[in-house]
Design an enzyme around this catalytic site. Structure first.
Site, PDB file in Angstrom:
ATOM      1  N   HIS A 184      -6.395   2.857   0.266  1.00 53.31           N
ATOM      2  CA  HIS A 184      -6.221   3.169   1.685  1.00 53.31           C
ATOM      3  C   HIS A 184      -7.047   4.442   1.862  1.00 53.31           C
ATOM      4  O   HIS A 184      -6.776   5.450   1.192  1.00 53.31           O
ATOM      5  CB  HIS A 184      -4.733   3.391   1.993  1.00 53.31           C
ATOM      6  CG  HIS A 184      -4.405   3.745   3.419  1.00 53.31           C
ATOM      7  ND1 HIS A 184      -3.372   3.143   4.130  1.00 53.31           N
ATOM      8  CD2 HIS A 184      -4.942   4.669   4.257  1.00 53.31           C
ATOM      9  CE1 HIS A 184      -3.304   3.674   5.348  1.00 53.31           C
ATOM     10  NE2 HIS A 184      -4.238   4.608   5.447  1.00 53.31           N
ATOM     11  N   HIS A 244      -8.797   7.804   2.200  1.00 53.69           N
ATOM     12  CA  HIS A 244      -8.194   9.142   2.249  1.00 53.69           C
ATOM     13  C   HIS A 244      -9.230  10.189   1.895  1.00 53.69           C
ATOM     14  O   HIS A 244     -10.028  10.021   0.986  1.00 53.69           O
ATOM     15  CB  HIS A 244      -6.985   9.257   1.308  1.00 53.69           C
ATOM     16  CG  HIS A 244      -7.253   8.824  -0.106  1.00 53.69           C
ATOM     17  ND1 HIS A 244      -7.263   7.498  -0.483  1.00 53.69           N
ATOM     18  CD2 HIS A 244      -7.511   9.533  -1.231  1.00 53.69           C
ATOM     19  CE1 HIS A 244      -7.525   7.416  -1.770  1.00 53.69           C
ATOM     20  NE2 HIS A 244      -7.691   8.641  -2.252  1.00 53.69           N
ATOM     21  N   ASN A 300     -13.175   9.593  -2.918  1.00 56.33           N
ATOM     22  CA  ASN A 300     -13.452   8.752  -4.079  1.00 56.33           C
ATOM     23  C   ASN A 300     -13.530   7.305  -3.598  1.00 56.33           C
ATOM     24  O   ASN A 300     -12.660   6.849  -2.844  1.00 56.33           O
ATOM     25  CB  ASN A 300     -12.335   8.895  -5.124  1.00 56.33           C
ATOM     26  CG  ASN A 300     -12.303  10.279  -5.739  1.00 56.33           C
ATOM     27  OD1 ASN A 300     -13.352  10.887  -5.939  1.00 56.33           O
ATOM     28  ND2 ASN A 300     -11.112  10.778  -6.038  1.00 56.33           N
ATOM     29  N   THR A 348      -7.785   5.433  -6.792  1.00 55.86           N
ATOM     30  CA  THR A 348      -6.588   4.737  -7.299  1.00 55.86           C
ATOM     31  C   THR A 348      -5.753   4.163  -6.172  1.00 55.86           C
ATOM     32  O   THR A 348      -4.927   3.283  -6.410  1.00 55.86           O
ATOM     33  CB  THR A 348      -5.714   5.685  -8.137  1.00 55.86           C
ATOM     34  OG1 THR A 348      -5.326   6.799  -7.330  1.00 55.86           O
ATOM     35  CG2 THR A 348      -6.454   6.181  -9.369  1.00 55.86           C
ATOM     36  N   HIS A 391      -4.807   1.027   8.139  1.00 57.25           N
ATOM     37  CA  HIS A 391      -5.193   0.746   6.751  1.00 57.25           C
ATOM     38  C   HIS A 391      -6.630   0.240   6.677  1.00 57.25           C
ATOM     39  O   HIS A 391      -6.954  -0.806   7.238  1.00 57.25           O
ATOM     40  CB  HIS A 391      -4.242  -0.303   6.148  1.00 57.25           C
ATOM     41  CG  HIS A 391      -4.578  -0.662   4.739  1.00 57.25           C
ATOM     42  ND1 HIS A 391      -3.974  -0.080   3.647  1.00 57.25           N
ATOM     43  CD2 HIS A 391      -5.498  -1.521   4.236  1.00 57.25           C
ATOM     44  CE1 HIS A 391      -4.497  -0.582   2.540  1.00 57.25           C
ATOM     45  NE2 HIS A 391      -5.415  -1.459   2.868  1.00 57.25           N
ATOM     46  N   CYS A 397       0.841  -1.211   0.000  1.00 54.02           N
ATOM     47  CA  CYS A 397       0.000   0.000   0.000  1.00 54.02           C
ATOM     48  C   CYS A 397       0.872   1.256   0.000  1.00 54.02           C
ATOM     49  O   CYS A 397       1.687   1.471   0.904  1.00 54.02           O
ATOM     50  CB  CYS A 397      -0.922  -0.003   1.224  1.00 54.02           C
ATOM     51  SG  CYS A 397      -1.828   1.544   1.406  1.00 54.02           S
TER      52      CYS A 397
HETATM   53  P1  5GP Z   1      -7.640   8.748  -5.397  1.00 53.05           P
HETATM   54  O1  5GP Z   1      -7.473   8.849  -6.883  1.00 53.05           O
HETATM   55  O2  5GP Z   1      -7.406   7.312  -4.926  1.00 53.05           O
HETATM   56  O3  5GP Z   1      -8.901   9.326  -4.839  1.00 53.05           O
HETATM   57  O4  5GP Z   1      -6.502   9.644  -4.747  1.00 53.05           O
HETATM   58  C1  5GP Z   1      -5.176   9.259  -4.716  1.00 53.05           C
HETATM   59  C2  5GP Z   1      -4.366  10.518  -4.748  1.00 53.05           C
HETATM   60  O5  5GP Z   1      -3.038  10.201  -4.359  1.00 53.05           O
HETATM   61  C3  5GP Z   1      -4.276  11.171  -6.124  1.00 53.05           C
HETATM   62  O6  5GP Z   1      -4.832  12.481  -6.070  1.00 53.05           O
HETATM   63  C4  5GP Z   1      -2.784  11.183  -6.432  1.00 53.05           C
HETATM   64  O7  5GP Z   1      -2.359  12.371  -7.077  1.00 53.05           O
HETATM   65  C5  5GP Z   1      -2.153  11.030  -5.059  1.00 53.05           C
HETATM   66  N1  5GP Z   1      -0.877  10.357  -5.072  1.00 53.05           N
HETATM   67  C6  5GP Z   1      -0.550   9.242  -5.774  1.00 53.05           C
HETATM   68  N2  5GP Z   1       0.723   8.880  -5.503  1.00 53.05           N
HETATM   69  C7  5GP Z   1       1.197   9.805  -4.616  1.00 53.05           C
HETATM   70  C8  5GP Z   1       2.471   9.971  -3.968  1.00 53.05           C
HETATM   71  O8  5GP Z   1       3.414   9.191  -4.138  1.00 53.05           O
HETATM   72  N3  5GP Z   1       2.592  11.047  -3.148  1.00 53.05           N
HETATM   73  C9  5GP Z   1       1.578  11.912  -2.928  1.00 53.05           C
HETATM   74  N4  5GP Z   1       1.818  12.939  -2.106  1.00 53.05           N
HETATM   75  N5  5GP Z   1       0.363  11.786  -3.518  1.00 53.05           N
HETATM   76  C10 5GP Z   1       0.190  10.743  -4.346  1.00 53.05           C
HETATM   77 ZN    ZN Z   2      -2.494   1.370   3.589  1.00 57.28          ZN
END
Ligand code: 5GP
Ligand code: ZN
Length: 117
Positions: free
Chosen positions: A101, A103, A90, A98, A51, A9
């Site tokens: 975990h 958030h 999301n 994506t 997690h 993760c």
């Molecule tokens: P999701 O698309 O799952 O709602 O949000 C995941 C978020 O994590 C995305 O907005 C993406 O830009 C961010 N993200 C992905 N990899 C990393 C990383 O390595 N560091 C940081 N700070 N953000 C990340």
């Molecule tokens: Zn996690």
């Protein structure tokens, strides 16, 4: 197991310090850092240290921890001086999740359209 750190993760790795991040706030139960691909002038991710795959799973397993995440989202908005902001969870790949975990995205600092895309 729900709540335990997962080796595969990305966000568990960020909490463990194995992947660098720009940390905004930390508490005993939560961790907040700037999104690597910001979609607004303020774009902070707030995560529980434990997690859980998504917000609903988090709330079902540890409701007080879900409240901690929401409280921290508000504290970040206050610290960033956001009058208006959006908290986004999301949930599911079809909705753009994506990282599996839980958030909260805290987004603000520009006009926010409703409904979102
Ligand atoms: P999701 O698309 O799952 O709602 O949000 C995941 C978020 O994590 C995305 O907005 C993406 O830009 C961010 N993200 C992905 N990899 C990393 C990383 O390595 N560091 C940081 N700070 N953000 C990340
Ligand atoms: Zn996690």
């Amino acid at each position: 197991m729900s709540g335990e750190p997962q080796d595969d993760c990305l966000f568990c790795k960020i909490i463990a310090g194995q992947i660098p991040a720009t940390v905004v706030r930390e508490t005993e139960t939560t961790f907040a850092f700037r999104d690597i691909n910001p979609q607004a002038p303020t774009h902070v991710l707030v995560i529980p240290r434990a997690h859980h795959v998504d917000a609903a799973a988090l709330a079902a397993a540890e409701p007080a921890l879900a409240a901690d995440v929401l409280r921290e989202a508000g504290e970040i908005a206050r610290a960033e001086k956001l009058d208006s902001y959006r908290i986004v969870f999301n949930t599911g790949a079809g909705a753009g999740q994506t990282v599996f975990h839980a958030h909260a995205h805290v987004l603000g600092g520009r006009g926010l359209q409703w409904p979102p895309g």
